[in-house]
Write an enzyme that holds these catalytic residues in place. Structure first.
Site, PDB file in Angstrom:
ATOM      1  N   GLY A  73       0.840  -1.193   0.000  1.00  0.00           N
ATOM      2  CA  GLY A  73       0.000   0.000   0.000  1.00  0.00           C
ATOM      3  C   GLY A  73       0.873   1.240   0.000  1.00  0.00           C
TER       4      GLY A  73
ATOM      5  CE1 TYR B  96       2.785  12.685   9.954  1.00  0.00           C
ATOM      6  CE2 TYR B  96       4.999  12.212   9.165  1.00  0.00           C
ATOM      7  CZ  TYR B  96       4.143  12.949   9.964  1.00  0.00           C
ATOM      8  OH  TYR B  96       4.645  13.945  10.767  1.00  0.00           O
TER       9      TYR B  96
ATOM     10  CE1 TYR C 260      -0.566   9.501  10.065  1.00  0.00           C
ATOM     11  CE2 TYR C 260      -0.990   8.610   7.883  1.00  0.00           C
ATOM     12  CZ  TYR C 260      -0.538   8.442   9.181  1.00  0.00           C
ATOM     13  OH  TYR C 260      -0.052   7.221   9.574  1.00  0.00           O
TER      14      TYR C 260
ATOM     15  CD  GLU D 112      -2.363   7.189  14.130  1.00  0.00           C
ATOM     16  OE1 GLU D 112      -1.344   7.679  13.634  1.00  0.00           O
ATOM     17  OE2 GLU D 112      -3.487   7.712  13.988  1.00  0.00           O
TER      18      GLU D 112
ATOM     19  N   GLY E  68      12.963   1.588   6.567  1.00  0.00           N
ATOM     20  CA  GLY E  68      13.533   2.494   7.553  1.00  0.00           C
ATOM     21  C   GLY E  68      12.696   3.769   7.509  1.00  0.00           C
TER      22      GLY E  68
ATOM     23  NE  ARG F 203      11.983   8.385  -2.450  1.00  0.00           N
ATOM     24  CZ  ARG F 203      12.667   9.522  -2.576  1.00  0.00           C
ATOM     25  NH1 ARG F 203      13.790   9.548  -3.264  1.00  0.00           N
ATOM     26  NH2 ARG F 203      12.217  10.626  -2.005  1.00  0.00           N
TER      27      ARG F 203
ATOM     28  CG  ASN G 164       8.865   2.337  -2.932  1.00  0.00           C
ATOM     29  OD1 ASN G 164      10.067   2.089  -3.071  1.00  0.00           O
ATOM     30  ND2 ASN G 164       8.429   3.332  -2.169  1.00  0.00           N
TER      31      ASN G 164
END
Length: 359
Positions: free
Chosen positions: A55, A59, A91, A153, A256, A312, A316
């Site tokens: 997914g 954020y 967010y 959360e 990370g 990216r 990804n």
């Protein structure tokens, strides 16, 4: 193992091969069906719903992220093939996520049921009477009728109300007593009302999960627990506990994190420069990020890499045209340093701070 023996019975709840109780921990590292494709890469949840294994995390620091960034990123992600979007009221950009989803539906490229959206219950809305209104606020912001997954959360409750980070005159966070079981019952009611298809947890340790799972009169088990998970923090004990309880781990910060000293532990070396990941990446002509994501997906851990960079976001997603060998999976597992990037130390004095426990 799914890719060794097609004839083996599959446990419908876990998607794992059916094994005698206690044998799950002896299953191959790469237990996920290897026939994952860019079009079809779901994992079955314990309530019968399905979650895509990758997914887009959404954020972005609301103080520094230009307006519209999230909206453009979500539209691009949907074009690239992402069908799972991870967001939160806190967010401050759920309206952009909702707008992007609705526009893509309107132009006919997707249907609502193609998208899996996860929203989150923030710390100031833990009292049971505030849970449904908080979810309704997310739905109103998204302008959608339901979310696919709604999660608590954090197990940490703050003083209830509309100030997301309530502080006293000395600048100290104002906490509130947690009653995680009461909050969970209100989450169950949201599922029963059709406002969310599934309900889950985030940042819960196994003791806190156990509180929910052993709750008298439990109506719906959590389907997932969203926690930090990557090759330097592989979560072996929590993963095993979740597998035994048919709960999926969703890994945040799977690459990370940013190096933002205000909330990130900078003593941990940058994951994406790791020599082993670099060498495996060279073999498959993949980046260390793609190898890290593939590692988790291949062991049934959902990944939600956050990116607002077009390149990216595309890169990804390119993790379905190669797979890691069992030896490579094992070698990456052994990179585990048991160091968190995301420690949330500013709340470590809260009675329900989750990370004092081993897992």
């Amino acid at each position: 193992c799914l890719h060794c023996s097609r004839s083996q019975e599959i446990d419908t709840k876990t998607g794992l091969p059916s094994l005698p109780t206690g044998a799950h921990n002896r299953v191959h590292l790469s237990w996920t069906n290897m026939n994952l494709t860019a079009e079809s890469h779901h994992i079955l949840l314990n309530d019968g719903n399905k979650m895509p294994l990758i997914g887009l995390g959404t954020y972005g620091d609301p103080r520094t992220t230009p307006k519209g960034t999230c909206y453009e990123s979500v539209k691009l992600a949907i074009d690239v093939g992402y069908r799972h979007l991870d967001g939160a009221l806190v967010y401050f950009n759920e309206h952009e996520v909702g707008q992007a989803i609705r526009e893509k539906i309107a132009e006919g490229s997707i249907k609502r049921e193609d998208i899996f959206y996860c929203g989150k219950l923030w710390n100031t809305f833990h009292p049971p009477e505030l849970v449904r209104p908080a979810l309704e606020r997310t739905l109103k912001t998204l302008q959608l009728d339901y979310v696919d997954l709604y999660i608590i959360e954090l197990p940490i409750a703050f003083k209830p109300g509309d100030t997301f980070y309530p502080k006293d005159e000395n600048g100290k966070h104002i906490y509130h007593e947690s009653d995680l079981c009461a909050t969970w019952e209100a989450m169950e009611a949201c599922k029963d009302a059709g406002l969310t298809k599934s309900i889950g947890l985030s940042n819960f340790n196994h003791r806190q999960m156990e509180l929910i799972l052993k709750k008298p009169g439990l109506k719906h088990k959590p389907v997932s627990n969203q926690v930090e998970c990557h090759p330097y923090f592989t979560q072996p004990k929590l993963l095993e506990y979740c597998r035994q309880n048919d709960i999926v781990i969703v890994g945040y910060s799977p690459l990370g994190t940013s190096r933002d000293a205000s909330w990130v532990n900078l003593t941990c070396p940058p994951l994406l420069e790791d020599a082993l990941l670099v060498s495996i990446g060279k073999k498959y002509n993949k980046t260390t990020a793609q190898v890290s994501l593939r590692f988790n997906v291949q062991r049934g851990v959902v990944v939600i890499p956050k990116s607002f960079s077009a390149q990216r976001i595309k890169d990804n997603f390119q993790i379905f045209d190669f797979s890691l060998t069992d030896e490579e999976m094992k070698a990456i597992e052994e990179l585990n340093k048991n160091i968190r990037f995301v420690e949330l130390l500013m709340w470590s004095d809260h009675p329900e701070y989750p990370f004092h426990d081993e897992f």
